[in-house]
Design an enzyme around this catalytic site. Structure first.
Site, PDB file in Angstrom:
ATOM      1  CG  HIS A 250       3.289   3.907   8.538  1.00 55.43           C
ATOM      2  ND1 HIS A 250       3.461   4.736   7.448  1.00 55.43           N
ATOM      3  CD2 HIS A 250       2.859   2.713   8.031  1.00 55.43           C
ATOM      4  CE1 HIS A 250       3.147   4.079   6.344  1.00 55.43           C
ATOM      5  NE2 HIS A 250       2.786   2.845   6.673  1.00 55.43           N
TER       6      HIS A 250
ATOM      7  CE  LYS B 119      28.386  -0.786  -4.408  1.00 55.61           C
ATOM      8  NZ  LYS B 119      28.520   0.295  -5.402  1.00 55.61           N
TER       9      LYS B 119
ATOM     10  NE  ARG C 139      -1.554  -2.364   2.792  1.00 52.12           N
ATOM     11  CZ  ARG C 139      -1.618  -3.643   2.389  1.00 52.12           C
ATOM     12  NH1 ARG C 139      -2.646  -4.040   1.714  1.00 52.12           N
ATOM     13  NH2 ARG C 139      -0.659  -4.502   2.678  1.00 52.12           N
ATOM     14  CB  THR C 140       3.383   2.580   2.355  1.00 53.48           C
ATOM     15  OG1 THR C 140       2.612   2.060   3.428  1.00 53.48           O
ATOM     16  CG2 THR C 140       3.909   3.954   2.721  1.00 53.48           C
TER      17      THR C 140
ATOM     18  NE  ARG D 299       7.059   0.593   5.086  1.00 54.39           N
ATOM     19  CZ  ARG D 299       5.843   0.075   4.951  1.00 54.39           C
ATOM     20  NH1 ARG D 299       5.695  -1.202   4.614  1.00 54.39           N
ATOM     21  NH2 ARG D 299       4.770   0.801   5.165  1.00 54.39           N
TER      22      ARG D 299
HETATM   23  N1   CP Z   1      -0.437  -0.172   5.805  1.00 56.61           N
HETATM   24  C1   CP Z   1       0.796  -0.398   5.302  1.00 56.61           C
HETATM   25  O1   CP Z   1       1.792   0.226   5.691  1.00 56.61           O
HETATM   26  O2   CP Z   1       0.828  -1.343   4.298  1.00 56.61           O
HETATM   27  P1   CP Z   1       2.132  -1.778   3.515  1.00 56.61           P
HETATM   28  O3   CP Z   1       3.075  -2.427   4.488  1.00 56.61           O
HETATM   29  O4   CP Z   1       1.653  -2.720   2.440  1.00 56.61           O
HETATM   30  O5   CP Z   1       2.759  -0.539   2.921  1.00 56.61           O
END
Ligand code: CP
Length: 307
Positions: free
Chosen positions: A132, A83, A54-55, A104
């Site tokens: 998040h 590296k 999703r993100t 991420r």
């Molecule tokens: N909700 C969420 O962060 O989903 P993903 O891990 O698929 O990005």
């Protein structure tokens, strides 16, 4: 105009920032069939050292829908971090190639390190169990969309309240609103942090911690289910002891409010029965879809793109 340059944590968000982003997201939602050109010539770097559906894809789709471009990294093995390059150097380097970064990483505060010498805006797309923030904004958008308000709601947070970065970030964001009753339902080993409970109480909210959902669902306006974060456990035995503790089924919803919203940041494992997917309270797929509009809004506001 937002009050921050980088969105590394919900702490950066003022109530006014949240209102600006949710308002702009509404505009994108209402015109979702249109592809804009406001980000023409701009580049988003999408750096994912951990898996995401999703993100990552909603940030990338958001940039394309705004008329911009995306450069992407989808594996922790694919950069010169392998590296020995530092995240701080990588942030400095990527700033020469793009206009905004979303990233991420598994390690808490790693994105803060990346942003240290970055000269373009950086958005935390999840740093381990820590934060998040863009998920919290889309969660708040979804709550407001279906409940028509956020103040004075009764919300149940269920599952992994220790390692779940979405639930912790969202509770922190909701502290900016008024008079919310937070029911925190978890296994005793997966409790919400005492610091967060104190923050919520000091902001005038009510917090009630519980081990089970028995008889609670009819009181709730929103129930926010979460997956036990298997990847954060060092000891598999400890994970096996706490997984599959909470499952919503059609039977669980007997006596609930007709306006109940069931949310889940997804992916789900075994927290919401697929038999509930067509239930009027099932808003978790809408929630994932709304992420596109919220991330379009976030990119637009952080890059100060024209309306
Ligand atoms: N909700 C969420 O962060 O989903 P993903 O891990 O698929 O990005």
């Amino acid at each position: 105009m937002l009050s921050f340059q980088n969105l590394l944590s919900v702490n950066e968000l003022s109530r006014a920032d949240v209102d600006v982003i949710l308002k702009r997201a509404t505009q994108f939602h209402e015109t979702s069939h249109q592809i804009s050109e406001v980000a023409k010539g701009k580049i988003l770097a999408s750096l994912f050292f951990e898996p995401s559906t999703r993100t990552r894809f909603s940030f990338e789709a958001a940039m394309y829908r705004l008329g911009g471009h995306v450069v992407t990294m989808e594996s922790s093995l694919a950069s010169s971090i392998q590296k020995g390059e530092t995240l701080s150097d990588m942030g400095r380097i990527m700033s020469g190639y793009c206009d905004i970064v979303t990233m991420r990483h598994a390690i808490p505060y790693s994105i803060k390190e990346f942003a240290q010498h970055a000269t373009v805006p950086v958005i935390n797309a999840g740093d381990g169990p820590n934060q998040h923030p863009s998920q919290s904004l889309l969660d708040a958008y979804t709550i407001k969309f279906f409940q028509k308000k956020i103040d004075h709601l009764t919300i149940g947070f269920v599952g992994d309240l220790k390692f779940g970065r979405t639930v912790n970030s969202l509770m922190q964001l909701l502290s900016l609103f008024s008079g919310i009753t937070f029911y925190c339902i978890s296994h005793p080993t997966l409790r919400v942090s005492p610091d967060l409970v104190a923050t919520l109480k000091n902001s005038g909210h009510t917090v009630i911690e519980m081990d089970n959902m028995n008889d609670l669902l009819p009181e709730l306006d929103v129930v926010y289910m979460t997956r036990v974060q298997k990847e954060r456990f060092v000891n598999e035995k400890e994970y096996l002891e706490v997984k599959d503790h909470f499952l919503l089924t059609p039977e669980s919803l007997v006596g609930c409010k007709s306006t109940l919203s069931i949310l889940h940041p997804l992916p789900r494992v075994n927290e919401i029965s697929p038999a509930l997917d067509a239930h009027p309270a099932a808003h978790f797929f809408d929630q994932a879809k709304f992420g596109l509009f919220v991330r379009m809004a976030l990119i637009s506001e952080m890059l100060k793109l024209e309306k």
